[in-house]
Design an enzyme around this catalytic site. Sequence first.
Site, PDB file in Angstrom:
ATOM      1  N   ASP A  25      -3.402  11.071  -6.658  1.00  0.00           N
ATOM      2  CA  ASP A  25      -4.429  10.465  -5.817  1.00  0.00           C
ATOM      3  C   ASP A  25      -4.647   9.077  -6.380  1.00  0.00           C
ATOM      4  OD1 ASP A  25      -6.214  10.867  -3.535  1.00  0.00           O
ATOM      5  OD2 ASP A  25      -7.812  10.463  -4.965  1.00  0.00           O
TER       6      ASP A  25
ATOM      7  N   PHE B 146       3.193  -1.072   0.059  1.00  0.00           N
ATOM      8  CA  PHE B 146       2.392  -0.496   1.136  1.00  0.00           C
ATOM      9  C   PHE B 146       0.932  -0.487   0.693  1.00  0.00           C
ATOM     10  CE2 PHE B 146       4.100   2.849  -1.544  1.00  0.00           C
ATOM     11  CZ  PHE B 146       3.015   3.671  -1.803  1.00  0.00           C
TER      12      PHE B 146
END
Length: 201
Positions: free
Chosen positions: A69, A157
């Site tokens: 995460d 990204f």
Amino acid sequence: MANTVVLASHNAHKLAELRRILTPLVPELELVGYDGPEPVENGTSFEENALLKARAAAEHTGLPAIADDSGIAVEILGGCPGIFSARWGGPARSDTANVDLLLWQLSDIADEHRAAGFVCAAALVIPQTDDVPGVEICELGVWKGSVLREAAGEGGFGYDPIFQPEGSTRSAAELTAAEKDQHSHRTRAFTALAEELRIRF
């Protein structure tokens, strides 16, 4: 299958990135993609959410699972977007919307107060069996830098186009994959996790 580990993500970019990072560190490991259900990420920290995802993939596949995460934490915003990085710009969960909102929020902030860091929690979950005790491990990696005033670069990204790493004159999106892999938050977190992977695989 003994050395197979599933990556608890549907993100092909992340799978490719983690294969580049982990293969030199744990050559015997086979990292495979995941197409199962994703859990609700209702943890209150990067570590909790990474473990939630790894547990779900391990339970669904019966294989050891790794998950991460990650997000960007901006100091003047009290660490936000933080765990909400992927949905900061609203329900569309668009990289462009996330970046645009963060740039707008920081538009009046002087350069010296735009410090930020990419944060990654890397989790490993090994399901318990008759022969193997269950394992849950999480490692944290931070890549320090600052938020640019406008996007630069076509690579990467997420928030890469507006993140300038410490010591660099380029955005993370302007770095080559090899340059990014050398320093990134994922590299730092998964390099630490690789120590555990080498022991077990």
